[in-house]
Write a protein that holds these residues in place. Structure first.
Motif, PDB file in Angstrom:
ATOM      1  N   GLY A 157      14.200 -75.327  15.402  1.00 32.22           N
ATOM      2  CA  GLY A 157      14.891 -76.114  16.412  1.00 32.22           C
ATOM      3  C   GLY A 157      14.431 -75.880  17.836  1.00 32.22           C
ATOM      4  O   GLY A 157      13.536 -75.073  18.106  1.00 32.22           O
ATOM      5  N   ASN A 158      15.072 -76.622  18.757  1.00 38.44           N
ATOM      6  CA  ASN A 158      14.828 -76.522  20.196  1.00 38.44           C
ATOM      7  C   ASN A 158      16.102 -76.039  20.870  1.00 38.44           C
ATOM      8  O   ASN A 158      17.185 -76.598  20.632  1.00 38.44           O
ATOM      9  CB  ASN A 158      14.411 -77.867  20.787  1.00 38.44           C
ATOM     10  N   HIS A 160      17.984 -74.342  24.558  1.00 32.29           N
ATOM     11  CA  HIS A 160      17.961 -73.955  25.971  1.00 32.29           C
ATOM     12  C   HIS A 160      18.612 -72.589  26.102  1.00 32.29           C
ATOM     13  O   HIS A 160      19.715 -72.365  25.599  1.00 32.29           O
ATOM     14  CB  HIS A 160      18.711 -74.967  26.840  1.00 32.29           C
ATOM     15  N   ILE A 191      13.755 -74.165  28.097  1.00 24.87           N
ATOM     16  CA  ILE A 191      13.874 -74.666  26.732  1.00 24.87           C
ATOM     17  C   ILE A 191      12.828 -73.977  25.862  1.00 24.87           C
ATOM     18  O   ILE A 191      11.659 -73.904  26.225  1.00 24.87           O
ATOM     19  CB  ILE A 191      13.675 -76.196  26.683  1.00 24.87           C
ATOM     20  N   PHE A 192      13.267 -73.459  24.740  1.00 23.05           N
ATOM     21  CA  PHE A 192      12.379 -72.800  23.790  1.00 23.05           C
ATOM     22  C   PHE A 192      12.304 -73.657  22.532  1.00 23.05           C
ATOM     23  O   PHE A 192      13.324 -74.162  22.047  1.00 23.05           O
ATOM     24  CB  PHE A 192      12.894 -71.403  23.453  1.00 23.05           C
ATOM     25  N   MET A 193      11.104 -73.799  21.998  1.00 22.60           N
ATOM     26  CA  MET A 193      10.888 -74.614  20.806  1.00 22.60           C
ATOM     27  C   MET A 193      10.225 -73.777  19.727  1.00 22.60           C
ATOM     28  O   MET A 193       9.200 -73.136  19.969  1.00 22.60           O
ATOM     29  CB  MET A 193      10.015 -75.830  21.141  1.00 22.60           C
ATOM     30  N   CYS A 196       8.117 -69.867  18.454  1.00 18.80           N
ATOM     31  CA  CYS A 196       7.814 -69.303  19.769  1.00 18.80           C
ATOM     32  C   CYS A 196       7.907 -67.787  19.686  1.00 18.80           C
ATOM     33  O   CYS A 196       8.379 -67.232  18.687  1.00 18.80           O
ATOM     34  CB  CYS A 196       8.761 -69.860  20.840  1.00 18.80           C
ATOM     35  N   THR A 216      18.510 -79.407  19.537  1.00 17.12           N
ATOM     36  CA  THR A 216      18.497 -79.922  18.164  1.00 17.12           C
ATOM     37  C   THR A 216      19.159 -78.854  17.298  1.00 17.12           C
ATOM     38  O   THR A 216      19.394 -77.726  17.765  1.00 17.12           O
ATOM     39  CB  THR A 216      17.053 -80.155  17.681  1.00 17.12           C
ATOM     40  N   CYS A 218      19.620 -75.693  15.326  1.00 18.50           N
ATOM     41  CA  CYS A 218      18.798 -74.485  15.472  1.00 18.50           C
ATOM     42  C   CYS A 218      19.250 -73.383  14.525  1.00 18.50           C
ATOM     43  O   CYS A 218      20.417 -73.312  14.128  1.00 18.50           O
ATOM     44  CB  CYS A 218      18.890 -73.945  16.898  1.00 18.50           C
TER      45      CYS A 218
END
Length: 294
Positions: A157-158, A160, A191-193, A196, A216, A218
């Motif tokens: 997921g994405n 924050h 924001i981390f996707m 990572c 999204t 997560c």
């Protein structure tokens, strides 16, 4: 075992397995009946097939047992690098998660504030391994980790992440009224996707006070050492942040106007309603606990 549906538990005599799916915006385990194909059995009916533990999960578990030494200690930089190198290689499948889970495909709008779900892989006095499931728009409010070192690995997921450190960590909150504002330095607001790199926070640095907001659906793996313990003085506190420019508290002499966006005022608040989480049983691969020889 890992199937396309997600986490699958050991097979039972009633021909039922336990799997995970997304129901009412939560991750739940549900029963699923499957058909068994009859095979000619070997005479050695006491033989059991042990589910394979992913190598990286076992390495992570062993590393945690070696690195975390209990309250009042912080892992050495070399140990932090070792654990990060393991976590950076981890994939959702290593803890029994599948990208095909309906939870991670959910796109429909959710009414109200969606609840966060979590599961515990392992916990002892020195550390805990947990996975948090956040539906889209779900929030883990701004909170602290007193006396803890925390490794966070975003698996899917994405998200924050916003985090702070106290400007004056020595100033104990016990000497301050709960409503008093306290200056903090902004460490992350990004924001981390997935996939990572692993994030690490320490008792007084690295963004010890942080907030997660799911963009999204997560899943994030957290290693916390030592775990929260109210009896041992490691209870969780929650905060509301205010822009630095919103208040003048005599700090302008040490913080210039240009630096203002790198700071904020934190106000301790009562436990917010959206901090409540649902807990589910972990049915993914279990790390093997091997006790050292005497």
């Amino acid at each position: 075992m890992v199937e396309a549906g997600g986490l699958v538990g050991p097979q039972r005599n009633d021909s039922t397995t336990m799997t995970v799916r997304h129901v009412s915006n939560k991750v739940r385990y549900v029963s699923k009946t499957i058909k068994k194909t009859r095979h000619k059995r070997r005479r050695d009916h006491h033989h059991h097939v042990v589910p394979r533990v992913p190598k990286v999960l076992q390495e992570l578990f062993v590393g945690c047992r070696e690195i975390f030494k209990g309250p009042g200690t912080v892992p050495l930089p070399s140990d932090v690098n070792k654990l990060c190198s393991i976590l950076d290689e981890m994939k959702p499948e290593d803890v029994g998660l599948s990208r095909d889970l309906q939870f991670f495909k959910a796109t429909s709008a959710v009414k109200g504030t969606p609840r966060v779900t979590y599961t515990t892989i392992y916990q002892c006095d020195e550390f805990s391994l947990c996975i948090f499931f956040l539906p889209a728009t779900a929030v883990i409010p701004l909170h602290n980790h007193p006396g803890m070192t925390v490794f966070s690995k975003l698996l899917l997921g994405n998200m924050h992440i916003k985090s702070y450190d106290w400007v004056d960590p020595v100033n104990s909150k016990d000497s301050m009224p709960p409503s008093q504002l306290r200056l903090a330095r902004l460490k992350a607001d990004s924001i981390f996707m997935a996939p990572c790199d692993t994030s690490v926070l320490y008792p007084t640095t690295g963004g010890n006070i942080h907030q997660f907001t799911a963009i999204t659906p997560c899943a994030v793996l957290d290693i916390i050492g030592p775990p929260y313990s109210k009896d041992d003085g490691r209870d969780c506190s929650y905060y509301r942040d205010h822009p630095f420019s919103a208040f003048s508290n005599g700090e302008s002499a040490v913080v210039s106007e240009e630096e203002g966006d790198q700071f904020g005022w934190l106000e301790e608040i009562e436990v917010p309603e959206n901090s409540e989480m649902d807990r589910i049983e972990y049915l993914g691969p279990q790390p093997q606990i091997i006790e050292p020889c005497c």
